[in-house]
Write an enzyme that holds these catalytic residues in place. Structure first.
Site, short mmCIF file in Angstrom:
data_model
loop_
_atom_site.label_atom_id
_atom_site.label_comp_id
_atom_site.label_asym_id
_atom_site.label_seq_id
_atom_site.Cartn_x
_atom_site.Cartn_y
_atom_site.Cartn_z
N MET A 141 -7.12 2.47 1.10
CA MET A 141 -6.32 2.92 0.33
C MET A 141 -6.53 2.67 -1.30
O MET A 141 -7.48 1.66 -1.53
CB MET A 141 -4.79 2.36 0.54
N SER A 190 0.89 -1.16 0.14
CA SER A 190 0.06 -0.20 0.06
C SER A 190 0.87 1.26 -0.10
O SER A 190 1.96 1.11 0.94
CB SER A 190 -0.90 0.03 1.25
N CYS A 191 0.59 2.27 -0.66
CA CYS A 191 1.46 3.20 -0.86
C CYS A 191 1.43 4.24 -0.07
O CYS A 191 0.40 4.43 0.51
CB CYS A 191 1.53 3.99 -2.36
N ILE A 192 2.53 4.76 0.41
CA ILE A 192 2.33 5.94 1.70
C ILE A 192 1.53 7.21 1.06
O ILE A 192 1.65 7.36 -0.29
CB ILE A 192 3.80 6.31 2.06
N THR A 219 3.44 3.52 6.38
CA THR A 219 3.66 2.18 5.73
C THR A 219 4.96 1.85 5.31
O THR A 219 5.20 0.65 5.01
CB THR A 219 2.54 1.99 4.50
#
Ligand code: FAD
Lengths: 102, 410
Positions: free
Chosen positions: B156, A100-102, B197
């Site tokens: 997300m 999951s991208c920041i 993350t």
């Protein structure tokens, strides 16, 4: 990093995800599942197979994608793979952990 | 005459109009840009609006003012992109295009979660990703007497992925200043496995949550908002109680993308990661939040993309191969409260790391470390946005591709 699972030496990353899907077998999946106290059933394998197909197509995995897939509803997905179902099921399936991208 | 049409006059579309007007030969090309709204919002300001740091007038301006002379501006809703016929239907007219740039951005879709936009919407359940939401939340915070504040991400990807965490940090400062921090419990709820993350971020920044007394609830995949009992409930039946829920709902591309059959599950347009050409049609290009590329959805990213895309449009016009240049470069300030901020600089390949920016060894901005200077940088970004960024003026010393100089890569 090398690790022996189900009497086979395989390559995994620091978190224990297989780095080479070619090394994956059902036996390896079964043994990884026991780390999470999961006993694999046909239903589990159905989901794992779907995940492997998706990853093979280059699709990004997400809870939403699972919801729309028709392969399983989210409640049952959580019931099959308690904890973080995506994290756990991908590890068993021998594919990378979804990014999951920041 | 040939037509180049830009859909959306937000950050990315406005930048492209400004870049292309001086580069495409005027005798051959007519440029048109379409947007439904008269107002151009400075969305990064929506983070500051709820805390009375910015007022309404600092975050909006008339959009037309930023569209250069020589570009047709149409203020209408886009109904459909008919890609097989190279046509766009607007509410009451049709446009033809030779080249299309999709820059319709992304927006919140609270109705994706059961009960989210229910009877408590904008009463005890708020978003701050829209102008209206941020303003309603400001009014609520002005009179709120405390309780459980839950800051929540639905799923997300979201635009400016660090904004919710910044919100939690700014809330800590805000309530301290008001002398009521002891009356507020702040919990940060995320579907991810950590507040940050990226591994290096988590290591360097884990202390921040502790320092600011923010509780963390991870791996939370929301199923519904229970309005009767003021709870959010996830698929594994985990529950989090709230008195005030500040959520970032699912972010999706505009419905026009879905209606036109050009999007994925979330109405984002499948786009080549490095050229920004759409995967389905060679004369359609995509920029900013509307793409599905795995880069952050941020204004700074759109800025770097715009430079590559401008070159690629010119190459395409000349029938030459496109540059596979865009590297996912993002450069974001993270407000940490108490007039400090962090700066992160990263791309598809490299995680944010420590170092100095933009000059190796000198800075003045520090990467991945809190500083007052970075906070000024964030506030200066508003000026840069209105005066340079959307006008397509290059930002000195900051290059489109990420530089590894001055960074501690290992
Ligand atoms: C709270 C918050 C904080 C942020 N903080 C930062 C930050 O600190 N730094 C940073 O770099 N970025 C930040 N961002 C992200 C940044 O604002 C966006 O990434 C950027 O605006 C994207 O530009 P865009 O042109 O792709 O989309 P937008 O700017 O959203 O523009 C899309 C445009 O298309 C129009 N449009 C869409 N559909 C239609 C239709 N059917 N008909 C007509 N018009 C249509 C819309 O009206 C809109 O004007 C933040 C965003 C938010 C919400």
């Amino acid at each position: 990093m090398k690790k022996v699972i189900a009497q086979t030496e395989i390559n995994v990353n620091e978190e224990g995800y297989l780095t080479d899907f070619a090394q994956w077998t059902k036996e390896i999946g079964t043994e990884i599942a026991t780390d999470y106290n999961i006993e694999m059933t046909d239903r589990h394998w159905e989901v794992v197979k779907w995940i492997q197909e998706k990853v093979n197509e280059g699709a990004a995995l997400s809870i939403r994608g699972i919801k729309k897939s028709g392969v399983i509803d989210i409640k049952s997905f959580y019931a099959l793979f308690p904890g973080g179902p995506l994290k756990v099921s991908t590890k068993i399936a021998g594919v990378p952990k979804p990014k999951s991208c920041i | 005459m040939k037509n180049l049409v830009i859909l959306g006059a937000g950050t990315a579309g406005t930048m492209m109009a400004n870049h292309l007007v001086s580069k495409l030969p005027k005798k051959e090309w007519e440029i048109t840009i379409v947007d439904q709204y008269k107002t151009h919002y400075y969305q990064p300001g929506f983070l500051f609006l709820p805390f009375d740091i910015y007022n309404e007038n600092q975050v909006k301006k008339e959009g037309k003012k930023f569209i250069p002379k020589g570009v047709n501006y149409i203020q209408k809703k886009i109904d459909r992109i008919i890609s097989d016929e190279n046509k766009i239907s607007l509410e009451d007219e049709t446009l033809d295009y030779d080249i299309l740039i999709i820059a319709t951005g992304s927006k919140i879709a609270p109705d994706e979660v059961e009960g989210m936009q229910g009877k408590n919407w904008q009463k005890s359940v708020f978003d701050f990703y829209t102008y209206e939401g941020a303003l309603a939340l400001r009014n609520k915070l002005r009179e709120w007497e405390g309780g459980k504040l839950v800051v929540h991400i639905t799923e997300m990807p979201i635009k400016c992925p660090v904004a919710p965490l910044e919100f939690a940090f700014l809330a800590d400062s805000y309530f301290k200043k008001k002398g009521m921090r002891d009356k507020v419990e702040i919990t940060y709820v995320t579907p991810l496995s950590g507040a940050f993350t990226k591994e290096k971020c988590s290591k360097s920044l884990g202390y921040l949550l502790k320092e600011k007394n923010v509780n963390l609830e991870i791996d939370f995949a929301i199923e519904r908002v229970d309005n009767e009992n003021s709870k959010i409930i996830d698929y594994a039946d985990k529950e989090v109680d709230f008195d005030l829920l500040v959520t970032v709902p699912t972010n999706m591309g505009d419905e026009v993308i879905g209606r036109s059959g050009l999007g994925d599950d979330l109405n984002f347009v499948p786009t080549h990661h490095n050229t920004l050409q759409s995967l389905a049609h060679e004369n359609i290009f995509v920029i900013g939040d509307a793409t599905n590329v795995p880069a952050s959805k941020a204004g700074s990213v759109a800025h770097f993309q715009a430079e590559t895309l401008t070159d690629n449009i010119l190459l395409y016009v000349e029938g030459k191969p496109l540059k596979e240049e865009f590297d996912g470069h993002a450069n974001c300030f993270i407000e940490t409260g108490e007039n400090k901020a962090l700066l992160i600089d990263f791309n598809y390949e490299y995680e944010p790391v420590e170092g100095t920016f933009p000059f190796a060894g000198i800075g003045p901005l520090k990467l991945l470390k809190e500083s007052v200077f970075n906070h000024w940088g964030k506030l200066a970004f508003r000026w840069i946005y209105w005066n340079m960024l959307i006008k397509g003026i290059p930002i000195p010393f900051v290059s489109r591709n990420m530089s590894t100089k001055g960074k501690k890569l290992n």
